[in-house]
Design a protein around this motif. Structure first.
Motif, short mmCIF file in Angstrom:
data_model
loop_
_atom_site.label_atom_id
_atom_site.label_comp_id
_atom_site.label_asym_id
_atom_site.label_seq_id
_atom_site.Cartn_x
_atom_site.Cartn_y
_atom_site.Cartn_z
N GLN A 204 -23.64 17.07 68.72
CA GLN A 204 -23.00 17.58 67.51
C GLN A 204 -22.13 16.49 66.90
OE1 GLN A 204 -23.69 20.61 66.27
NE2 GLN A 204 -25.03 21.08 68.00
N THR A 205 -22.09 16.45 65.57
CA THR A 205 -21.35 15.39 64.88
C THR A 205 -19.84 15.60 64.96
OG1 THR A 205 -23.20 15.27 63.35
CG2 THR A 205 -21.23 14.08 62.72
N TYR A 206 -19.41 16.83 65.14
CA TYR A 206 -17.98 17.12 65.21
C TYR A 206 -17.76 18.45 65.91
CZ TYR A 206 -19.13 20.10 61.22
OH TYR A 206 -19.71 21.05 60.42
N SER A 207 -16.50 18.71 66.25
CA SER A 207 -16.12 20.00 66.81
C SER A 207 -14.80 20.43 66.20
CB SER A 207 -15.96 19.91 68.34
OG SER A 207 -15.36 21.09 68.87
N ILE A 208 -14.65 21.73 65.98
CA ILE A 208 -13.35 22.25 65.58
C ILE A 208 -12.33 21.96 66.68
CG2 ILE A 208 -12.03 24.38 65.20
CD1 ILE A 208 -14.44 25.51 63.74
N VAL A 209 -11.15 21.55 66.28
CA VAL A 209 -10.03 21.37 67.20
C VAL A 209 -8.82 22.09 66.61
CG1 VAL A 209 -10.83 19.21 68.21
CG2 VAL A 209 -9.42 19.14 66.15
N HIS B 250 -3.82 15.37 72.53
CA HIS B 250 -4.88 14.85 73.39
C HIS B 250 -6.06 14.33 72.57
CE1 HIS B 250 -2.76 16.54 76.80
NE2 HIS B 250 -2.74 17.72 76.19
N VAL B 251 -6.41 15.04 71.52
CA VAL B 251 -7.57 14.68 70.70
C VAL B 251 -7.38 13.30 70.07
CG1 VAL B 251 -8.92 15.29 68.65
CG2 VAL B 251 -8.20 17.07 70.24
N GLN B 252 -6.18 13.04 69.55
CA GLN B 252 -5.97 11.79 68.81
C GLN B 252 -6.07 10.54 69.68
OE1 GLN B 252 -2.93 9.69 68.81
NE2 GLN B 252 -2.22 10.69 70.68
N VAL C 295 -2.49 13.25 63.26
CA VAL C 295 -3.76 13.22 62.52
C VAL C 295 -3.95 11.84 61.91
CG1 VAL C 295 -4.99 14.09 60.50
CG2 VAL C 295 -3.83 15.69 62.03
N ILE C 296 -2.92 11.33 61.27
CA ILE C 296 -3.00 10.01 60.64
C ILE C 296 -3.26 8.92 61.69
CG2 ILE C 296 -1.69 8.27 59.36
CD1 ILE C 296 -0.27 10.63 57.93
N ALA C 297 -2.54 9.00 62.82
CA ALA C 297 -2.71 8.01 63.88
C ALA C 297 -4.13 8.04 64.45
CB ALA C 297 -1.70 8.24 64.99
N ALA D 52 -7.21 5.60 63.59
CA ALA D 52 -7.44 4.29 64.21
C ALA D 52 -8.67 4.32 65.10
CB ALA D 52 -6.21 3.87 65.02
N ASN D 53 -9.07 5.52 65.55
CA ASN D 53 -10.25 5.64 66.41
C ASN D 53 -11.57 5.42 65.66
OD1 ASN D 53 -8.89 6.32 68.88
ND2 ASN D 53 -8.48 8.34 68.00
N LEU D 54 -11.50 5.36 64.33
CA LEU D 54 -12.72 5.10 63.56
C LEU D 54 -13.33 3.74 63.92
CD1 LEU D 54 -12.00 6.43 59.95
CD2 LEU D 54 -13.94 7.06 61.42
N THR D 55 -12.48 2.77 64.16
CA THR D 55 -12.97 1.42 64.50
C THR D 55 -13.79 1.47 65.78
OG1 THR D 55 -11.06 0.39 63.43
CG2 THR D 55 -12.29 -0.95 65.02
#
Length: 236
Positions: A29-34, A41-43, A218-220, A223-226
């Motif tokens: 799956q491309t994403y999950s609701i959080v 933990h997610v960030q 959320v903003i922090a 950085a995980n996009l990289t």
């Protein structure tokens, strides 16, 4: 298709669940609701964005990939991350409702009998031989209750951010090392310029409620996009 049944230790006494993480078991799956209570933990592993569902409700989501049915955290060794969102961990169980003796709806555990995780041959037992709950289903019950009980705080977070007009839609264009391109559309994020322009009273209200901290997580997380792009690059 799904086949939701109310879980009970008579009809489902032999129920076993395959808890491995794989594409074959539905984790591509491309994403999950959080949920906001998970953001801490997610960030650490995933970018957090927002997505409107068919009813125009805004949900926070952890992003796993850039294409349909792509989960870049899945490998041959399983799910490679320090934290797995609870909406993934609870599968194939979910909260449903059943009327009590006063004809009032009460939350109860349902199981999707059509899930590829469900079988009677191998996996983690749901019930003990004498009919009692296994440690596994007790943990699932706690997860589902936590999700259910977070409804009010989740609504407060979304409503507060929306009221301050901090949600903004965005498109993300990604070019990989081999020259191929991916475009992420339909998602929303936090408008940092509008956040920076909030007045003292608005910021104090967000801070006192604990919502400001969540917004910054959320903003922090972006950085995980990289790292996610790097995962994608390593596959092509």
């Amino acid at each position: 298709m799904s086949n939701h049944q109310i879980l009970n230790n008579i009809e489902h006494k032999d129920l076993k669940i395959n808890t491995e993480k794989s594409a074959q078991l539905g984790n591509a799956q491309t994403y999950s609701i959080v949920f906001p209570f998970e953001f801490k933990h997610v960030q650490a592993d995933y970018p957090i964005f927002f997505l409107k569902d068919d009813a125009d409700k805004i949900n926070a989501v952890a992003l796993f990939g850039f294409e349909q049915n792509e989960n870049l955290y899945l490998t041959e060794q399983g799910w490679q991350a320090s934290y797995i969102p609870l909406m993934v961990e609870r599968e194939p169980f979910l909260i449903g409702y059943q009327n009590n003796e006063n004809n009032e709806p009460q939350p109860v555990i349902h199981v999707d009998m059509d899930s590829p995780r469900v079988n009677s041959e191998s996996g983690v037992e749901v019930f003990l031989p004498h009919g009692g709950n296994s440690e596994y289903i007790n943990r699932i019950s706690t997860i589902l209750k936590t999700i259910h009980d977070s409804e009010a705080t989740t609504k407060l977070f979304v409503d507060s951010v929306a009221e301050l007009d901090l949600f903004e839609s965005f498109n993300l264009d990604i070019q990989l090392n081999n020259g191929t391109k991916n475009r992420l559309t339909g998602f929303h994020t936090i408008n940092e310029d509008k956040l920076a322009k909030l007045n003292g009273e608005q910021l104090e209200k967000l801070n006192r409620s604990g919502l400001l901290h969540l917004i910054y997580m959320v903003i922090a997380s972006h950085a995980n996009l990289t790292a996610l792009i790097t995962k994608k690059d390593n596959l092509v």
